[in-house]
Design an enzyme around this catalytic site. Structure first.
Site, PDB file in Angstrom:
ATOM      1  N   SER A  39       0.506  -0.924  -0.068  1.00 49.15           N
ATOM      2  CA  SER A  39       0.411  -0.030   0.312  1.00 49.15           C
ATOM      3  C   SER A  39       0.687   0.998  -0.279  1.00 49.15           C
ATOM      4  O   SER A  39       0.225   2.443  -0.027  1.00 49.15           O
ATOM      5  CB  SER A  39      -1.220  -0.148   1.284  1.00 49.15           C
ATOM      6  OG  SER A  39       0.463   0.177   2.601  1.00 49.15           O
ATOM      7  N   ASP A 313      -3.282   8.020   7.830  1.00 51.78           N
ATOM      8  CA  ASP A 313      -3.939   7.401   8.687  1.00 51.78           C
ATOM      9  C   ASP A 313      -2.947   6.661   9.495  1.00 51.78           C
ATOM     10  O   ASP A 313      -1.588   7.544  10.308  1.00 51.78           O
ATOM     11  CB  ASP A 313      -4.602   6.175   7.636  1.00 51.78           C
ATOM     12  CG  ASP A 313      -4.104   5.476   6.964  1.00 51.78           C
ATOM     13  OD1 ASP A 313      -3.399   5.628   7.397  1.00 51.78           O
ATOM     14  OD2 ASP A 313      -4.692   4.811   5.583  1.00 51.78           O
ATOM     15  N   HIS A 316      -0.351   4.813   7.282  1.00 50.46           N
ATOM     16  CA  HIS A 316       0.376   5.180   6.246  1.00 50.46           C
ATOM     17  C   HIS A 316       1.127   6.782   6.059  1.00 50.46           C
ATOM     18  O   HIS A 316       0.155   7.891   6.326  1.00 50.46           O
ATOM     19  CB  HIS A 316      -0.398   4.921   5.187  1.00 50.46           C
ATOM     20  CG  HIS A 316      -1.013   4.018   4.093  1.00 50.46           C
ATOM     21  ND1 HIS A 316      -2.135   3.393   4.945  1.00 50.46           N
ATOM     22  CD2 HIS A 316      -0.315   3.028   3.955  1.00 50.46           C
ATOM     23  CE1 HIS A 316      -2.441   2.148   4.594  1.00 50.46           C
ATOM     24  NE2 HIS A 316      -1.307   1.748   4.192  1.00 50.46           N
TER      25      HIS A 316
END
Length: 351
Positions: A39, A313, A316
Protein backbone atom coordinates in the site's frame (compact mmCIF):
# COMPACT_ATOMS: atom_id res chain seq x y z
CA UNK A 1 -16.64 39.20 -15.03
CA UNK A 2 -13.08 37.90 -15.48
CA UNK A 3 -10.74 40.06 -17.53
CA UNK A 4 -8.33 38.81 -20.19
CA UNK A 5 -5.43 39.69 -17.90
CA UNK A 6 -6.95 37.72 -15.03
CA UNK A 7 -7.63 34.78 -17.38
CA UNK A 8 -3.98 34.74 -18.52
CA UNK A 9 -2.82 34.84 -14.90
CA UNK A 10 -5.11 31.91 -14.07
CA UNK A 11 -3.74 29.87 -16.99
CA UNK A 12 -0.16 30.56 -15.88
CA UNK A 13 -1.02 29.52 -12.31
CA UNK A 14 -2.63 26.29 -13.49
CA UNK A 15 0.41 25.49 -15.62
CA UNK A 16 2.71 26.06 -12.64
CA UNK A 17 0.60 23.76 -10.45
CA UNK A 18 0.57 21.14 -13.22
CA UNK A 19 4.34 21.25 -13.51
CA UNK A 20 4.70 20.87 -9.76
CA UNK A 21 2.41 17.85 -9.68
CA UNK A 22 3.51 16.08 -12.85
CA UNK A 23 7.27 16.03 -12.53
CA UNK A 24 9.05 19.32 -13.12
CA UNK A 25 12.57 17.97 -13.19
CA UNK A 26 13.33 18.10 -16.91
CA UNK A 27 13.47 15.34 -19.49
CA UNK A 28 12.82 11.75 -18.45
CA UNK A 29 16.02 10.16 -17.12
CA UNK A 30 14.84 6.58 -17.68
CA UNK A 31 12.47 5.13 -20.29
CA UNK A 32 10.25 3.36 -17.78
CA UNK A 33 9.56 2.56 -14.15
CA UNK A 34 8.11 -0.70 -12.83
CA UNK A 35 6.73 -0.73 -9.29
CA UNK A 36 6.33 -3.69 -6.93
CA UNK A 37 5.13 -3.63 -3.34
CA UNK A 38 2.25 -2.89 -1.02
CA UNK A 39 0.00 0.00 0.00
CA UNK A 40 2.96 2.36 0.28
CA UNK A 41 3.09 2.24 -3.54
CA UNK A 42 -0.37 1.04 -4.64
CA UNK A 43 -2.05 3.43 -7.08
CA UNK A 44 -5.32 1.58 -7.64
CA UNK A 45 -4.68 -2.15 -7.97
CA UNK A 46 -6.86 -2.92 -4.94
CA UNK A 47 -9.87 -0.96 -6.26
CA UNK A 48 -11.57 -3.96 -7.95
CA UNK A 49 -10.68 -6.46 -5.21
CA UNK A 50 -12.87 -7.87 -2.43
CA UNK A 51 -10.76 -6.41 0.33
CA UNK A 52 -10.90 -4.18 3.38
CA UNK A 53 -7.66 -2.62 2.14
CA UNK A 54 -9.22 -0.12 -0.22
CA UNK A 55 -8.99 3.66 -0.38
CA UNK A 56 -10.71 4.79 -3.56
CA UNK A 57 -12.82 7.30 -1.63
CA UNK A 58 -12.34 10.70 -0.07
CA UNK A 59 -10.57 11.96 1.95
CA UNK A 60 -7.89 9.74 0.33
CA UNK A 61 -6.48 11.62 -2.63
CA UNK A 62 -7.68 14.99 -1.39
CA UNK A 63 -4.36 16.53 -2.47
CA UNK A 64 -3.79 14.36 -5.55
CA UNK A 65 -4.69 15.83 -8.96
CA UNK A 66 -6.70 12.72 -9.87
CA UNK A 67 -8.54 12.59 -6.54
CA UNK A 68 -9.23 9.27 -4.81
CA UNK A 69 -7.45 6.97 -7.26
CA UNK A 70 -6.65 4.20 -4.81
CA UNK A 71 -3.50 5.69 -3.29
CA UNK A 72 -3.24 5.18 0.48
CA UNK A 73 -2.30 8.80 1.02
CA UNK A 74 -3.66 12.33 0.88
CA UNK A 75 -1.50 12.97 -2.18
CA UNK A 76 1.47 11.45 -3.91
CA UNK A 77 3.19 8.28 -2.73
CA UNK A 78 6.95 8.01 -2.37
CA UNK A 79 7.29 6.33 -5.76
CA UNK A 80 5.07 8.96 -7.42
CA UNK A 81 7.50 11.56 -6.13
CA UNK A 82 10.54 9.56 -7.24
CA UNK A 83 8.95 9.49 -10.69
CA UNK A 84 8.66 13.28 -10.54
CA UNK A 85 12.36 13.55 -9.68
CA UNK A 86 13.14 11.27 -12.62
CA UNK A 87 11.22 13.61 -14.91
CA UNK A 88 8.69 10.99 -15.97
CA UNK A 89 5.91 12.54 -18.06
CA UNK A 90 3.07 10.53 -16.46
CA UNK A 91 2.28 8.84 -13.19
CA UNK A 92 2.81 5.12 -13.68
CA UNK A 93 -0.52 3.42 -14.28
CA UNK A 94 -1.70 0.49 -12.13
CA UNK A 95 -1.89 -2.94 -13.69
CA UNK A 96 -5.61 -2.92 -12.83
CA UNK A 97 -6.14 -0.18 -15.41
CA UNK A 98 -7.04 -2.44 -18.32
CA UNK A 99 -7.12 0.51 -20.74
CA UNK A 100 -3.49 1.35 -19.97
CA UNK A 101 -1.76 2.22 -23.24
CA UNK A 102 1.36 3.52 -21.49
CA UNK A 103 2.83 0.20 -20.30
CA UNK A 104 6.04 0.96 -22.23
CA UNK A 105 6.59 3.69 -19.63
CA UNK A 106 6.13 1.16 -16.82
CA UNK A 107 3.42 -0.46 -14.73
CA UNK A 108 2.54 -0.28 -11.05
CA UNK A 109 1.80 -3.77 -9.66
CA UNK A 110 1.76 -2.84 -5.95
CA UNK A 111 -1.18 -3.95 -3.81
CA UNK A 112 -2.40 -2.81 -0.41
CA UNK A 113 -1.88 -5.42 2.37
CA UNK A 114 0.29 -7.57 0.09
CA UNK A 115 3.62 -8.94 1.14
CA UNK A 116 6.57 -11.08 0.25
CA UNK A 117 4.75 -14.15 1.53
CA UNK A 118 1.60 -15.39 -0.16
CA UNK A 119 -0.36 -15.57 3.09
CA UNK A 120 0.41 -12.01 4.14
CA UNK A 121 -2.73 -9.86 4.32
CA UNK A 122 -5.13 -12.79 4.39
CA UNK A 123 -6.95 -10.98 7.22
CA UNK A 124 -8.21 -8.22 4.93
CA UNK A 125 -9.32 -10.29 1.95
CA UNK A 126 -8.00 -10.24 -1.60
CA UNK A 127 -4.57 -8.78 -2.31
CA UNK A 128 -1.84 -9.31 -4.89
CA UNK A 129 1.29 -10.86 -3.36
CA UNK A 130 4.77 -10.40 -4.79
CA UNK A 131 4.70 -13.72 -6.66
CA UNK A 132 1.52 -12.72 -8.51
CA UNK A 133 2.92 -9.24 -9.16
CA UNK A 134 5.85 -10.91 -10.90
CA UNK A 135 3.49 -13.09 -12.95
CA UNK A 136 1.73 -9.92 -14.09
CA UNK A 137 5.06 -8.35 -14.97
CA UNK A 138 5.84 -11.36 -17.13
CA UNK A 139 2.64 -10.64 -19.11
CA UNK A 140 3.65 -7.00 -19.60
CA UNK A 141 7.18 -7.96 -20.66
CA UNK A 142 5.70 -10.28 -23.28
CA UNK A 143 3.66 -7.37 -24.66
CA UNK A 144 6.71 -5.11 -24.77
CA UNK A 145 8.79 -7.78 -26.50
CA UNK A 146 6.04 -8.24 -29.07
CA UNK A 147 5.74 -4.48 -29.66
CA UNK A 148 9.43 -3.58 -29.70
CA UNK A 149 11.10 -6.72 -30.98
CA UNK A 150 14.90 -6.59 -30.82
CA UNK A 151 14.82 -3.17 -29.13
CA UNK A 152 12.95 -4.49 -26.08
CA UNK A 153 16.01 -5.82 -24.23
CA UNK A 154 17.84 -2.51 -24.42
CA UNK A 155 14.71 -0.62 -23.42
CA UNK A 156 13.99 -2.80 -20.39
CA UNK A 157 17.52 -2.83 -18.98
CA UNK A 158 17.54 0.97 -18.72
CA UNK A 159 14.26 1.00 -16.78
CA UNK A 160 14.15 1.25 -13.01
CA UNK A 161 12.45 -1.52 -11.03
CA UNK A 162 11.31 -0.35 -7.60
CA UNK A 163 10.61 -2.77 -4.73
CA UNK A 164 9.11 -1.42 -1.51
CA UNK A 165 7.67 -4.34 0.42
CA UNK A 166 7.81 -6.13 3.76
CA UNK A 167 5.87 -3.92 6.15
CA UNK A 168 2.78 -6.14 6.00
CA UNK A 169 4.83 -9.29 6.45
CA UNK A 170 6.09 -7.85 9.71
CA UNK A 171 2.94 -6.06 10.91
CA UNK A 172 0.30 -8.61 9.86
CA UNK A 173 2.35 -11.79 10.34
CA UNK A 174 5.09 -11.41 12.91
CA UNK A 175 3.95 -8.63 15.26
CA UNK A 176 0.28 -9.70 15.16
CA UNK A 177 1.08 -13.40 15.49
CA UNK A 178 -0.21 -14.25 12.03
CA UNK A 179 2.72 -16.64 11.52
CA UNK A 180 2.85 -18.39 14.89
CA UNK A 181 5.81 -20.56 13.94
CA UNK A 182 8.00 -17.44 13.79
CA UNK A 183 6.36 -15.52 16.64
CA UNK A 184 9.22 -15.70 19.12
CA UNK A 185 12.08 -15.59 16.66
CA UNK A 186 12.41 -12.45 14.53
CA UNK A 187 15.73 -13.65 13.10
CA UNK A 188 14.15 -16.83 11.69
CA UNK A 189 11.21 -14.90 10.31
CA UNK A 190 13.49 -12.30 8.73
CA UNK A 191 15.67 -15.00 7.18
CA UNK A 192 12.58 -16.65 5.71
CA UNK A 193 11.51 -13.33 4.17
CA UNK A 194 14.97 -12.70 2.72
CA UNK A 195 15.03 -16.17 1.19
CA UNK A 196 11.69 -15.54 -0.54
CA UNK A 197 12.55 -12.00 -1.63
CA UNK A 198 15.90 -13.16 -3.03
CA UNK A 199 14.07 -15.66 -5.24
CA UNK A 200 11.62 -12.99 -6.35
CA UNK A 201 14.33 -10.49 -7.29
CA UNK A 202 16.25 -13.24 -9.08
CA UNK A 203 13.10 -13.91 -11.11
CA UNK A 204 12.87 -10.20 -11.89
CA UNK A 205 16.49 -10.18 -13.06
CA UNK A 206 15.67 -13.14 -15.30
CA UNK A 207 12.98 -11.02 -16.96
CA UNK A 208 15.50 -8.34 -17.90
CA UNK A 209 15.66 -6.04 -14.86
CA UNK A 210 19.11 -4.47 -14.52
CA UNK A 211 18.48 -1.38 -12.39
CA UNK A 212 16.74 -2.42 -9.17
CA UNK A 213 15.87 -0.24 -6.17
CA UNK A 214 15.08 -1.93 -2.85
CA UNK A 215 13.57 0.31 -0.17
CA UNK A 216 14.23 -0.53 3.44
CA UNK A 217 11.33 -0.12 5.86
CA UNK A 218 10.70 2.93 8.00
CA UNK A 219 10.33 2.79 11.80
CA UNK A 220 7.21 0.62 12.11
CA UNK A 221 7.45 1.02 15.88
CA UNK A 222 6.30 4.63 15.45
CA UNK A 223 2.97 3.93 13.74
CA UNK A 224 0.12 5.84 15.47
CA UNK A 225 -1.60 2.73 16.93
CA UNK A 226 1.69 1.80 18.62
CA UNK A 227 2.41 5.29 19.95
CA UNK A 228 -0.70 6.49 21.84
CA UNK A 229 1.57 8.31 24.30
CA UNK A 230 3.90 9.57 21.61
CA UNK A 231 6.61 7.01 22.43
CA UNK A 232 7.85 4.65 19.70
CA UNK A 233 8.33 0.94 20.36
CA UNK A 234 12.08 0.29 20.72
CA UNK A 235 11.53 -3.46 20.22
CA UNK A 236 9.67 -3.09 16.93
CA UNK A 237 12.19 -0.57 15.63
CA UNK A 238 15.11 -2.79 16.65
CA UNK A 239 13.59 -5.71 14.73
CA UNK A 240 13.13 -3.54 11.64
CA UNK A 241 16.71 -2.27 11.94
CA UNK A 242 17.95 -5.88 11.69
CA UNK A 243 15.66 -6.49 8.71
CA UNK A 244 16.92 -3.40 6.90
CA UNK A 245 20.52 -4.49 7.40
CA UNK A 246 19.59 -7.87 5.93
CA UNK A 247 18.21 -6.09 2.86
CA UNK A 248 21.49 -4.21 2.47
CA UNK A 249 23.43 -7.48 2.67
CA UNK A 250 21.13 -9.00 0.06
CA UNK A 251 21.78 -6.05 -2.26
CA UNK A 252 25.55 -6.48 -1.81
CA UNK A 253 25.26 -10.14 -2.76
CA UNK A 254 23.24 -9.36 -5.89
CA UNK A 255 25.81 -6.79 -7.02
CA UNK A 256 28.61 -9.29 -6.49
CA UNK A 257 26.78 -11.99 -8.45
CA UNK A 258 25.37 -10.00 -11.38
CA UNK A 259 28.04 -7.73 -12.85
CA UNK A 260 25.76 -6.58 -15.69
CA UNK A 261 23.24 -5.11 -13.25
CA UNK A 262 23.11 -2.69 -10.34
CA UNK A 263 21.01 -3.10 -7.22
CA UNK A 264 20.67 -0.31 -4.67
CA UNK A 265 19.23 -0.08 -1.17
CA UNK A 266 17.43 2.88 0.36
CA UNK A 267 18.14 3.32 4.07
CA UNK A 268 14.65 4.54 4.95
CA UNK A 269 15.18 4.43 8.73
CA UNK A 270 18.32 6.54 8.45
CA UNK A 271 16.46 9.13 6.40
CA UNK A 272 13.31 9.19 8.53
CA UNK A 273 15.15 8.44 11.82
CA UNK A 274 13.71 6.06 14.45
CA UNK A 275 11.82 8.88 16.23
CA UNK A 276 10.54 10.45 12.95
CA UNK A 277 12.38 13.70 13.65
CA UNK A 278 14.26 13.33 10.38
CA UNK A 279 11.02 14.19 8.59
CA UNK A 280 11.11 17.71 9.98
CA UNK A 281 7.35 17.60 10.60
CA UNK A 282 5.65 19.02 13.66
CA UNK A 283 2.96 16.35 14.22
CA UNK A 284 4.45 12.86 14.39
CA UNK A 285 2.28 10.76 16.68
CA UNK A 286 -1.30 10.88 15.41
CA UNK A 287 -3.09 10.56 12.10
CA UNK A 288 -4.36 13.43 9.98
CA UNK A 289 -7.70 11.82 9.11
CA UNK A 290 -10.39 10.35 11.35
CA UNK A 291 -9.70 6.60 11.52
CA UNK A 292 -11.72 3.43 11.97
CA UNK A 293 -9.55 0.32 12.12
CA UNK A 294 -6.51 1.58 10.26
CA UNK A 295 -8.21 3.55 7.47
CA UNK A 296 -9.77 6.97 7.07
CA UNK A 297 -13.52 7.22 7.65
CA UNK A 298 -15.16 7.73 4.24
CA UNK A 299 -15.97 11.38 3.46
CA UNK A 300 -14.60 12.53 6.82
CA UNK A 301 -12.88 15.91 7.01
CA UNK A 302 -9.10 15.55 7.51
CA UNK A 303 -6.82 17.92 9.36
CA UNK A 304 -6.19 21.23 7.57
CA UNK A 305 -2.45 21.26 8.37
CA UNK A 306 -1.56 18.17 6.33
CA UNK A 307 1.91 19.52 5.54
CA UNK A 308 2.75 19.31 9.25
CA UNK A 309 1.72 15.68 9.75
CA UNK A 310 3.90 12.59 9.38
CA UNK A 311 0.97 10.15 9.21
CA UNK A 312 -2.14 10.33 7.08
CA UNK A 313 -4.01 7.37 8.60
CA UNK A 314 -2.89 4.70 11.07
CA UNK A 315 -0.50 2.97 8.64
CA UNK A 316 0.54 5.36 5.87
CA UNK A 317 2.57 8.56 5.69
CA UNK A 318 1.35 11.86 4.33
CA UNK A 319 2.60 13.30 1.07
CA UNK A 320 4.72 15.67 3.19
CA UNK A 321 6.53 12.70 4.76
CA UNK A 322 6.83 10.94 1.40
CA UNK A 323 8.53 14.02 -0.05
CA UNK A 324 11.39 13.71 2.44
CA UNK A 325 12.02 10.03 1.73
CA UNK A 326 11.68 10.40 -2.05
CA UNK A 327 14.03 13.38 -2.24
CA UNK A 328 16.82 11.71 -0.30
CA UNK A 329 16.35 8.36 -2.04
CA UNK A 330 16.69 10.14 -5.38
CA UNK A 331 19.65 12.30 -4.30
CA UNK A 332 21.24 11.25 -1.05
CA UNK A 333 21.87 13.98 1.50
CA UNK A 334 24.55 11.93 3.23
CA UNK A 335 26.32 8.80 1.99
CA UNK A 336 24.46 6.53 4.43
CA UNK A 337 21.06 7.40 2.91
CA UNK A 338 21.58 4.90 0.08
CA UNK A 339 23.89 2.04 -0.89
CA UNK A 340 25.96 1.87 -3.05
CA UNK A 341 24.47 4.91 -4.82
CA UNK A 342 21.27 6.91 -5.01
CA UNK A 343 18.49 6.66 -7.58
CA UNK A 344 19.78 9.61 -9.63
CA UNK A 345 23.13 7.86 -10.09
CA UNK A 346 21.40 4.58 -10.91
CA UNK A 347 19.29 6.30 -13.54
CA UNK A 348 22.42 7.79 -15.15
CA UNK A 349 24.17 4.41 -15.48
CA UNK A 350 24.44 3.00 -18.99
CA UNK A 351 24.24 -0.76 -18.69
Amino acid sequence: MITISQFKSLIILLLMVSLELKGSHGAAQVPCLFIFGDSLSDSGNNNPLLSWAKCNYLPYGIDFPGGATGRFCNGRTTIDLVGDHLGLPNYIQPYANKTNKLYHEGVNYASGSAGIKKETGLQVGQRICMDVQLQRHKEIIAKINKDMGAKATGHLKQCIYNIYVGSNDWMLNFFSGGSVIYLLNPISFGNSLIKDLTKQITTLYGMGARKVVVFGLGPLGCLPPITPLGICSPFANAVIEVWNNSLKTMVKQFNAKYKDARFIWINSVKIITPDLKGLGLRVRTNSCCMVVGASCVPLSIPCPNRKDHAYWDFAHPTEAANKVLAARAYKNQVATDTYPMDISALAALKL
